[in-house]
Design an enzyme around this catalytic site. Structure first.
Site, PDB file in Angstrom:
ATOM      1  N   THR A  18       0.836  -1.215   0.000  1.00  0.00           N
ATOM      2  CA  THR A  18       0.000   0.000   0.000  1.00  0.00           C
ATOM      3  C   THR A  18       0.868   1.261   0.000  1.00  0.00           C
ATOM      4  O   THR A  18       0.724   2.139  -0.865  1.00  0.00           O
ATOM      5  CB  THR A  18      -0.916   0.002   1.240  1.00  0.00           C
ATOM      6  N   LYS A 110       5.993   2.446  12.632  1.00  0.00           N
ATOM      7  CA  LYS A 110       5.904   2.937  14.024  1.00  0.00           C
ATOM      8  C   LYS A 110       6.113   1.829  15.030  1.00  0.00           C
ATOM      9  O   LYS A 110       6.656   2.056  16.119  1.00  0.00           O
ATOM     10  CB  LYS A 110       4.571   3.647  14.266  1.00  0.00           C
ATOM     11  N   VAL A 137       3.666   8.422  12.070  1.00  0.00           N
ATOM     12  CA  VAL A 137       2.620   8.951  12.959  1.00  0.00           C
ATOM     13  C   VAL A 137       1.648   9.797  12.140  1.00  0.00           C
ATOM     14  O   VAL A 137       2.045  10.760  11.476  1.00  0.00           O
ATOM     15  CB  VAL A 137       3.225   9.818  14.090  1.00  0.00           C
ATOM     16  N   ASP A 206      -1.468   0.063  17.778  1.00  0.00           N
ATOM     17  CA  ASP A 206      -0.910   0.969  16.764  1.00  0.00           C
ATOM     18  C   ASP A 206      -0.932   2.427  17.263  1.00  0.00           C
ATOM     19  O   ASP A 206       0.072   3.143  17.146  1.00  0.00           O
ATOM     20  CB  ASP A 206      -1.713   0.833  15.457  1.00  0.00           C
ATOM     21  N   LYS A 210       2.291   5.040  18.142  1.00  0.00           N
ATOM     22  CA  LYS A 210       2.431   6.424  17.666  1.00  0.00           C
ATOM     23  C   LYS A 210       2.514   7.392  18.847  1.00  0.00           C
ATOM     24  O   LYS A 210       3.313   8.341  18.822  1.00  0.00           O
ATOM     25  CB  LYS A 210       1.251   6.774  16.760  1.00  0.00           C
ATOM     26  N   GLY A 307      -3.627   5.196   4.449  1.00  0.00           N
ATOM     27  CA  GLY A 307      -3.897   5.062   3.013  1.00  0.00           C
ATOM     28  C   GLY A 307      -2.635   5.291   2.193  1.00  0.00           C
ATOM     29  O   GLY A 307      -1.647   5.852   2.672  1.00  0.00           O
TER      30      GLY A 307
END
Ligand code: NDP
Ligand code: HSE
Length: 445
Positions: A18, A110, A137, A206, A210, A307
């Site tokens: 991605t 991260k 982040v 996740d 961050k 994204g």
């Protein structure tokens, strides 16, 4: 030498999924604009991915494609290695090998930096190479640059953010469209927002990775993910989301790093936020980070947190920084974690019991005289001040003629330790009929 004569920076991409795919596309599409900004071209000359057929589809003949990432690291013609594989396993080995080979590194990972950052930054410093991680982040939001450079005059007091797009997307879609958790999670995976292991998203890991990076940059402390409090959205119920709305609050998964006199609070959990705050209205996969500095006051950074191309935007920004600094001495660079490595603070991460926050409590209780008095008495014994109490009508909660009801209590700020004692005492009451729900609340004023 004039700038036109500088040779392009040669980039090796590890992983063309991605983010890797987005990085390749953005670099190619905007190459002329990027060259004018960087003062030299930035070219992807080599790509490694286990799936070479997929890599071929994305890259065509524009770069050499290999399945072995180590071939990229070993190539003396590659200046910068971009790690976009993810995880702590092979990614860690490859990043350390790239550093050992004297390559500058860009990563969006991260998880890797929050857990192994101290080792990685030390290795990079010893080798005099850059490790850049803007994409790690809040996706496309340049929050690392803002904290490390734009806010460098300030004593940062706290940072709080919606820093996981997947969970914000899930919470928004569930609330607005009444969709099921699993359906929305699948959609987030399809759109490329979720981690390879989506439990990292939904269990808050996740966001905590961050928040750990933000705490290090905000306060000049080492990355200490192992001391972070981590709570995700899987235990949240639709009932509490609804009650919170009725009280004028939205529930958001926030990553929070707050400096206190005796240490730093580092925590990720669902949080009630007043609906009138801008951040309460950040929806879908969008992210937003609030930073409170003593000079600037409160600032807010908003944008796409996940994204392909939004994240690539941050990766490419790091590449441009490296291109500009390629021939500069290491001392001229911004330190990895904003503070000079020899000037890191020893301020500890506070244990959860010492965290100060306000609370939303929901108690399923018997609809009897004296129940409320007992509960408020227990809170008073712990010195916990009540902001608001609402008792639902029993019929509404447990049906016509029902004898159970929900008691919703909002408290003022108190310590987590004090609240735990009060919760244990309240839970032991025979009139409290189900596990008490507790969600932390932040005014973010
Ligand atoms: P993807 O899974 O889409 O891409 C990873 C790619 O790496 C895949 O093509 C995979 O191939 C390849 N790969 C796996 N192992 C190796 C290996 N040993 N050698 C070479 N290639 C390998 O992940 P993302 O692009 O989503 O994420 C990449 C990183 O960016 C992660 O650290 C993630 O946390 C981070 N990130 C992601 C964001 C997002 O929105 N997706 C946003 C911000 C950060 P295969 O599929 O064949 O296994
Ligand atoms: N899985 C992450 C998210 C990707 O949903 O925010 C961006 O870091």
């Amino acid at each position: 030498m004039s700038q036109e004569q500088l040779r392009p920076v040669r980039v090796g991409l590890l992983g063309i999924g991605t983010v890797g795919g987005g990085t390749f596309t953005v670099l190619k599409r905007n190459q002329e604009e990027i060259r004018r900004r960087a003062g030299r071209g930035i070219e992807v000359t080599m790509v490694a991915d286990l799936n070479t057929a997929l890599a071929q589809q994305v890259v065509g003949d524009a770069a050499q494609i290999v399945s072995d990432a180590r071939a990229v690291i070993a190539n003396p013609d590659v200046d910068v290695v971009v790690e976009l594989i993810g995880g702590y396993g092979i990614a860690k080995a490859l990043v350390l090998e790239a550093i050992a080979a004297g390559k500058h590194v860009v990563t969006a990972n991260k998880a890797l930096l929050a857990v192994h950052g101290t080792e990685i930054f030390a290795a990079a410093r010893a080798k005099g190479v850059i490790v850049a991680f803007e994409a790690a982040v809040a996706g496309g939001i340049p929050i690392i640059k803002a904290l490390r450079e734009g806010l460098t005059a300030n004593q940062i007091q706290w940072v709080a953010g919606i820093i996981n797009g997947t969970t914000n997307f899930i919470l928004s879609e569930m609330r607005d469209k009444g969709l099921d958790f699993d359906v929305v999670l699948k959609e987030a995976q399809r759109l490329g927002y979720a981690e390879a292991d989506p439990t990292f998203d939904i269990e808050g890991v996740d966001a905590a990775h961050k928040a750990t990076l933000l705490s290090a940059i905000a306060f000049g402390i080492p990355v200490q993910f192992d001391k972070a409090h981590v709570e995700g959205i899987t235990q949240l119920s639709a009932t509490d989301i609804k009650y919170a709305e009725q009280l004028g609050y939205r529930i958001k998964l926030l990553g929070i790093a707050r400096r206190r006199d005796n240490g730093v609070e580092l925590r990720t959990h669902p949080t009630l936020v007043p609906m009138r705050r801008l951040i309460a209205n950040v929806e879908g996969a969008m992210n937003a980070v609030l930073v409170q500095g003593d000079a600037v006051g409160t600032t807010m950074y908003y944008g796409k947190g996940a994204g392909s191309e939004p994240t690539a935007s941050a990766v490419v920004a790091d590449l441009v920084d490296i291109a500009r600094l390629l021939d500069a001495a290491p001392a001229a660079r911004v330190p990895y974690l904003a503070f000079q490595p020899d000037e890191m603070s020893t301020l500890p991460i506070l244990p959860l019991d010492e965290v100060i926050t306000s609370f939303y409590l929901r108690l399923r209780v018997a609809d009897k005289a004296g129940v409320l008095a007992k509960i408020t008495g227990i809170l008073a014994e712990q010195g916990i001040s009540i902001d608001a109490v609402i008792q639902r009508e029993a019929d509404e909660v447990s049906g016509e003629g029902g004898n159970q009801t929900d008691l919703i209590i909002l408290t003022h700020d108190t310590s987590e330790g004090g609240m735990n004692k009060a919760l244990a005492a309240m839970q032991a009451l025979p009139t409290v009929l189900a596990p008490i729900v507790r969600v932390r609340k932040e005014e973010l004023a």
